[in-house]
Design a protein around this motif. Structure first.
Motif, PDB file in Angstrom:
ATOM      1  N   GLN A 173       1.067   3.448  -5.055  1.00 42.73           N
ATOM      2  CA  GLN A 173       2.074   3.495  -6.113  1.00 42.73           C
ATOM      3  C   GLN A 173       2.132   4.898  -6.707  1.00 42.73           C
ATOM      4  O   GLN A 173       1.197   5.682  -6.560  1.00 42.73           O
ATOM      5  CB  GLN A 173       1.683   2.514  -7.208  1.00 42.73           C
ATOM      6  CG  GLN A 173       0.208   2.638  -7.540  1.00 42.73           C
ATOM      7  CD  GLN A 173      -0.196   2.108  -8.877  1.00 42.73           C
ATOM      8  OE1 GLN A 173       0.597   2.081  -9.794  1.00 42.73           O
ATOM      9  NE2 GLN A 173      -1.440   1.723  -9.011  1.00 42.73           N
ATOM     10  N   PRO A 188       2.420   6.222 -10.312  1.00 42.48           N
ATOM     11  CA  PRO A 188       2.543   6.183 -11.765  1.00 42.48           C
ATOM     12  C   PRO A 188       3.019   7.547 -12.264  1.00 42.48           C
ATOM     13  O   PRO A 188       3.303   8.445 -11.461  1.00 42.48           O
ATOM     14  CB  PRO A 188       1.118   5.873 -12.224  1.00 42.48           C
ATOM     15  CG  PRO A 188       0.240   6.368 -11.135  1.00 42.48           C
ATOM     16  CD  PRO A 188       1.039   6.305  -9.855  1.00 42.48           C
ATOM     17  N   ASP A 238      -2.666   6.093 -15.998  1.00 46.28           N
ATOM     18  CA  ASP A 238      -3.038   5.268 -14.852  1.00 46.28           C
ATOM     19  C   ASP A 238      -4.527   4.919 -14.898  1.00 46.28           C
ATOM     20  O   ASP A 238      -4.915   3.778 -14.653  1.00 46.28           O
ATOM     21  CB  ASP A 238      -2.708   6.005 -13.555  1.00 46.28           C
ATOM     22  CG  ASP A 238      -2.846   5.107 -12.336  1.00 46.28           C
ATOM     23  OD1 ASP A 238      -2.164   4.061 -12.305  1.00 46.28           O
ATOM     24  OD2 ASP A 238      -3.635   5.426 -11.442  1.00 46.28           O
ATOM     25  N   CYS A 260      -5.407   0.963 -15.182  1.00 45.41           N
ATOM     26  CA  CYS A 260      -6.050   0.314 -14.033  1.00 45.41           C
ATOM     27  C   CYS A 260      -7.495  -0.066 -14.341  1.00 45.41           C
ATOM     28  O   CYS A 260      -7.978  -1.089 -13.866  1.00 45.41           O
ATOM     29  CB  CYS A 260      -5.976   1.217 -12.804  1.00 45.41           C
ATOM     30  SG  CYS A 260      -4.295   1.410 -12.176  1.00 45.41           S
ATOM     31  N   SER A 314      -3.149   5.546  -6.253  1.00 44.65           N
ATOM     32  CA  SER A 314      -2.142   6.080  -7.177  1.00 44.65           C
ATOM     33  C   SER A 314      -1.910   7.561  -6.929  1.00 44.65           C
ATOM     34  O   SER A 314      -2.862   8.339  -6.858  1.00 44.65           O
ATOM     35  CB  SER A 314      -2.618   5.919  -8.628  1.00 44.65           C
ATOM     36  OG  SER A 314      -2.848   4.573  -8.951  1.00 44.65           O
ATOM     37  N   HIS A 370       2.704  -1.965 -15.656  1.00 48.66           N
ATOM     38  CA  HIS A 370       2.008  -0.676 -15.824  1.00 48.66           C
ATOM     39  C   HIS A 370       2.834   0.176 -16.793  1.00 48.66           C
ATOM     40  O   HIS A 370       4.065   0.039 -16.840  1.00 48.66           O
ATOM     41  CB  HIS A 370       1.937  -0.025 -14.435  1.00 48.66           C
ATOM     42  CG  HIS A 370       1.132   1.222 -14.332  1.00 48.66           C
ATOM     43  ND1 HIS A 370       1.533   2.419 -14.886  1.00 48.66           N
ATOM     44  CD2 HIS A 370      -0.050   1.475 -13.719  1.00 48.66           C
ATOM     45  CE1 HIS A 370       0.626   3.355 -14.611  1.00 48.66           C
ATOM     46  NE2 HIS A 370      -0.349   2.798 -13.903  1.00 48.66           N
TER      47      HIS A 370
END
Ligand SMILES: [Fe+2]
Length: 356
Positions: free
Chosen positions: A13, A15, A21, A25, A64, A121
């Motif tokens: 992903q 972010p 992040d 997370c 990420s 998120h």
């Protein structure tokens, strides 16, 4: 057909803020930071964080690229949700946990008879916890105990405008079988089950396509585990046999080897072969995720790379603790060819150092 795909290897992903992040997370999703490195493509250093279970197992890794330099647009043709497996009866805990963190969430819902809670998120991507069995190792934080912690992936959701061609790809090219339909969700599973074995196609025929570039707020790709270099070579041959001629070279991602192809629904699909030692190649198990690790062929650029990355603080919840399985640390011998004798593609990035 012999199925090469074993389940999800990792999900990637984009972010925005790296620190956002890290905080989301670790504190909200309760994931263990198992690796800090950088994106291996392009001329601008971008962090690459790996999040995982208590033992950094395959089937638990979310990665990420904090890409605050450019926004992306979430849409169809992308992975839309990462689904974690959580113990039966824990959805109510997660509902309260998301409430306490004041993050946008769905409340407890049900799909295909399984209870789940979906959460957003800070950069916009969706995650969910699904009550489903899994044997993977939980990672415990001061807010999330072992009896409710995530146990790797349940699966993922892909948003597609049309089901048929993406279904054909999942079944013919990746070996999935269709389990059923629940409303606008079509469920598929890799034979044999296991962590990360479920893919839901979410039929959203009027949703505009999402961006394909790296951009904040979007998923970039999904990776499936085929385990060996020989299987990766066979997977590339299968793509070509079926007419998916744009499959990539096999790339050296240091911790694993990768093959990419754009699936008909728009989702970028990677397959990976494991490199012996995996995430323990360049740091001891008790040090996973604590320091920035660069592949050896980037080390000469370390000072330039560090100067261009945003400062971050690794959350307290990710400090190493006893109880994690200690894997033997193998000798550092990154291969230049796959074990099947196929040359690997490596990116020799020339980072821009004067544009800031
Ligand atoms: Fe990947």
């Amino acid at each position: 057909m012999t199925t090469l795909v074993k389940g999800i290897h990792h999900l990637t992903q984009c972010p925005g803020s790296a620190q956002d992040d890290l905080d989301f997370c670790s504190r909200v999703l309760g994931q263990r930071l198992v690796k800090q490195t950088v994106l291996m493509d392009g001329r601008i250093p971008i962090y690459h964080f790996y999040w995982g279970s208590g033992d950094a197992e395959i089937g638990s890794i979310a990665t990420s690229f904090p890409y605050s330099r450019k926004p992306g647009r979430a849409g169809s043709g992308q992975v839309s949700v990462t689904s974690y497996a959580v113990p039966q009866g824990s959805a109510d805990f997660w509902n309260g946990h998301f409430e306490r963190h004041e993050v946008e969430h769905s409340g407890v819902q049900e799909r295909f008879g399984l209870r789940f809670v979906r959460v957003r998120h800070p950069a916009g991507m969706l995650f969910e916890v699904v009550e489903a069995d899994s044997d993977l190792t939980p990672w415990v934080t001061d807010e999330i105990s072992a009896d409710v912690a995530t146990r790797g992936f349940f699966g993922a959701v892909m948003s597609v405008r049309s089901i048929e061609e993406q279904e054909q790809f999942l079944v013919e090219a990746l070996g999935f079988r269709k389990l059923g339909v629940d409303g606008s969700y079509h469920r598929f599973e890799t034979p044999g089950g296991g962590p990360g074995s479920v893919i839901d196609l979410h039929h959203e025929p009027s949703r505009p396509p999402g961006t394909w570039t790296f951009g904040a707020g979007t998923y970039h790709h999904i990776a499936f585990n085929v385990e060996t270099d020989e299987a990766l070579v066979a997977q590339k041959a299968l793509y070509e046999e079926l007419g998916y001629t744009d499959a990539s070279d096999i790339k050296d991602r240091f911790y694993f080897h990768s093959l990419y192809v754009r699936s008909p629904g728009g989702v970028l699909v990677e397959c990976t072969a494991n490199v012996p030692g995996g995430f323990y190649l360049d740091e001891a198990p008790e040090d996973l995720g604590r320091h920035l690790n660069l592949p050896p062929w980037y080390e000469e650029k370390r000072a330039d790379i560090l100067a261009m990355l945003e400062p971050i603080t690794v959350p307290e919840a990710n400090r190493p603790r006893p109880g994690v399985v200690r894997a033997a640390r193998p000798a550092l011998e990154p291969a230049a060819v796959t074990s099947a004798g196929i040359p690997l593609t490596r990116t020799k990035a020339e980072f821009i150092t004067d544009h800031l």
